[in-house]
Structure formats: C-alpha cells, structure tokens
Design a protein around this motif. Structure first.
Motif: not given
Lengths: 147, 147
Positions: A91-98, B50-63, B90-95
């Motif tokens: 969880l920590n790893e995922k949270i950190r990444a996000m 695309i690589y950069q956007a994936r790094t920021l966690g965007f989905s392929l659809e968002q990309i 989305e990130l906030n929600e998951k975090i």
DNA sequence: TTTCAGCCTTCCCATCATGGGAAGGTCAAG
DNA sequence: CTTGACCTTCCCATGATGGGAAGGCTGAAA
C-alpha cells in the motif's frame, strides 16, 4: 442456505462467491438435489472474513493465506502480522507512486491558464523529451544499431 | 525506424506499441516491403508523449483524449486542464481509500503480539461481524426470504 | 395444475494494461 | 548459406469483477 442468501449475509455478490469457490478460497460442503450450492454458518463466516479482508485491500491470494492461518489452531500470530505488514508495504508503495503523480499533475494544473489559449504547460510537459526517464527496462539490450 | 528502435527511443516495449496501435492511439504511416512497421520522428514524439502520460498515471483512454487535444492547433487549454483535474480526482480517491486501509492495518499490526501465540487481533478483526459494513450494493433487493 | 417470477446452474466474454510465447517470415553479418 | 536478432500475427494469461446467455428448479398465485 442458497448462494443469494449467502451473498446477502456476507456482503459479496453471488458471482464473487462462485469465483472464490473456483479458486479454492471456500468449499461449500454440498449441493441440493437440484445442484444448488448449500452454505452453512461456517461458510458464511468464511465469506464474511473474505469480505473484510477485501475491504482492507488484501489480494485473493493473500486472503487464501489468511484463511489458512485462521483455520490453523496452532498458528503463530507473527505469521499473520507478516502478511499484514507486507500488505502495508505494498500500500505504501502504491500510495507513494500515486502521490508523486498527483504532485506533478498539481504543479502543471496550477500553471495552466485554463483558457481558450492553445498554449498549455501540461501538454508541453508531456511532449518534453528531457523528463528524467533516463533508463528503463525496455531500453533494449542487444540492438543491431546498424539497422 | 523499426518497432524495436521506436521502443528503445520512447521507453515503451514493442508489445505496448503494437497494442497502442491496435486501439488507435498511434497510426504509423507505413510498412516496409516485409511488413515491418515504420516509425518516423512524428510517431516517436507521440510515443514519448504516451510514455510520459502513462508515467503520470493517465489511462490509455485519457491519453487518447490528450493526444487529440495535442494535435489540435486550436485547442483550448482549459480542456486539457479538465482532463488533468479529473485524473487528480481519481488519484485522490484511490489514495484516500488506500490510506484508510493502511491506517486500519497499522492499528491492527500494532496490537498484534507477533509471537507464536495463536491469539491474533488481526484475524479477530477480520472475523468480526460487527464492522461498519452495514449496507452495500450486493445486499439483494428482492429476496424470497421464505426460501 | 399450470404458470411465472425469481432464483439457481455453467459457460463464455469483457474489462485494463501488459507480458509470454508459438509459429513463421526477414535481414544482415560472418 | 547459416545464424541470430529482429519482425509479424495470433492466442492466452494476469486479477477481480461484471454482464449475459441458455437452461433448469422452486414455490406461490391464478
């Protein structure tokens, strides 16, 4: 008790319960004459356990481990703790990444004019080569550069 | 340039690139006589994007959306910002969800003796019915209770 | 007794992003 | 001409879940 009742009592869906059975997390003892799965209180308590563990984000595989320990009279709690700590690490790893993603995004969003101006720092950042992505697992090992 | 080179330059794998083509994110212009995909600088810049956007966690659809905006001369940066903010949400929600899990787990781990004692607060918590999981989407609507 | 809703079964497919690997074709260097 | 590194397409797997089809069972109302 049929699967629908078991689902309602455990907080899971019938689909999930069948899936959990298919991967061996639960083993309902019997079937009715018509082939309906039959669940008793023992099964329900297992299902509730699974529900709770899913709520805490454990994978089904980890839950399998937890269930094994749970049913072991002579378990050592240290083993349970290990599983939990391992999950916390994940969880920590995922949270950190996000959070890293989030932070970068927030910086970009802050300087984005958000107008009808096509000029956009977000797109600029995404199309900028020089981001610190120096090495990665796909940067091929043996490539015939001559090609 | 062949796909391997494109992969090495973009930071993606050949597999990913083929996949991105199959879902329409990129459209390499041509093939060699042998049927090899050919990539030019334009394609590479898209792949890097695309690589950069994936790094920021965007989905392929968002990309896909981002790429559309990127290639639109007359884009409005506000639309890019909207996409980014949506992703931040989305990130906030998951975090948030993961931090909640983490917090609960840490509380349990803290009081776990971690000995060879089978008594374990973690398992106890998981098997405790009375957790605040009062209602959920699976708690069936119309059930023949009489069954 | 028939009918019908609401259960239940299994089976297949979809999601999301990615990897593995097979079977087969191509290219260039030795 | 062989060989190895590359390329192609195609299928399957992951993890957890949902959707839905086709078909069978149950029990209560008509």
């Amino acid at each position: 008790m049929n699967i629908g009742q078991a689902a309602a009592q455990s907080g899971l869906s019938s689909k999930m319960i069948r899936h959990y059975e298919s991967i061996g997390l639960i083993k309902p003892k019997g079937r009715s004459a018509a082939g309906y799965r039959l669940f008793n209180e023992f099964d329900i308590s297992r299902l509730k356990f699974i529900y709770q563990a899913r709520t805490l984000g454990f994978s089904l595989e980890q839950i399998g481990q937890l269930l094994l320990l749970w049913q072991q009279e002579d378990r050592a709690s240290v083993n349970v703790k290990k599983l939990a700590e391992q999950h916390i690490d994940e969880l920590n790893e995922k949270i950190r990444a996000m959070q890293k993603m989030k932070q970068t995004l927030e910086q970009l969003v802050e300087i984005c004019p958000a107008s009808d101006d096509p000029n956009c720092p977000i797109l600029k950042s995404l199309s900028n080569d020089e981001q610190s992505n120096t090495a990665n697992c796909h940067s091929a090992a043996k490539i015939n550069q001559s090609r």
